[in-house]
Design a protein around this motif. Structure first.
Motif, short mmCIF file in Angstrom:
data_model
loop_
_atom_site.label_atom_id
_atom_site.label_comp_id
_atom_site.label_asym_id
_atom_site.label_seq_id
_atom_site.Cartn_x
_atom_site.Cartn_y
_atom_site.Cartn_z
N SER A 121 -3.40 11.54 -8.72
CA SER A 121 -2.50 11.42 -6.73
C SER A 121 -3.09 10.38 -6.18
N ARG A 149 -1.39 7.55 -4.41
CA ARG A 149 -1.38 6.78 -3.30
C ARG A 149 -1.42 5.73 -3.08
N ASP A 190 1.32 3.35 -3.79
CA ASP A 190 2.27 3.27 -2.90
C ASP A 190 2.04 2.47 -1.86
N ARG A 191 0.38 2.74 -1.57
CA ARG A 191 0.38 1.92 -0.31
C ARG A 191 0.27 -0.15 -1.11
#
Length: 145
Positions: free
Chosen positions: A77, A81, A84-85
């Motif tokens: 996770s 994340r 994604d950034r």
């Protein structure tokens, strides 16, 4: 003061741009420097995406212990994340490359003044000059409390 790697190299292994006296701002040579810088940065981010995909495929396991399974899920996770950034940053890099192609790179989108070579070296995707960015941050703090 001892020299560090950061003092002799810029972002992503490229030397900082050295301006010559009387050089026109955002000439072809400068644009090409920043294009290389942005493409190198994008390449590094894309390599991280590939590394993450292979890591998640290789490390994915169905642990019988719930604590081990939870640890792995949390690790994945966090990694997703971060990716994604970075995906959003890649979009910003692509938009910045488009600005270079349109000869609009290096100028503040709010007031139109030169952003400056040193600021662009520090943040190649910058679209605001230091003054406009400072004002935007002050406004943001006032709004959010």
């Amino acid at each position: 003061m001892p020299k560090t790697a950061a003092s002799t190299e810029s972002l992503h292994g490229l030397e900082p741009y050295k301006e010559t006296k009387g050089e026109e701002y955002m000439n072809e040579k400068q644009q090409e420097h920043f294009r290389k810088l942005l493409l190198a940065w994008k390449g590094e981010l894309m390599a991280e995406v590939d590394r993450t995909v292979s890591h998640m495929k290789d490390e994915a396991a169905n642990f019988p212990d719930p604590a081990d399974r939870a640890s792995q899920e949390e690790e994945f996770s966090l990694e997703l994340r971060t990716r994604d950034r970075e995906r959003k940053l890649i979009k910003k890099i692509d938009a910045t490359l488009e600005l270079i192609d349109q000869d609009d790179y290096g100028y503040c989108e709010a007031c139109g003044v030169e952003i400056g070579i040193r600021r662009l070296e520090a943040r190649p995707t910058a679209t605001l000059c230091v003054d406009c960015k400072t004002l935007a941050e002050i406004k943001e703090k006032q709004i959010s409390g």
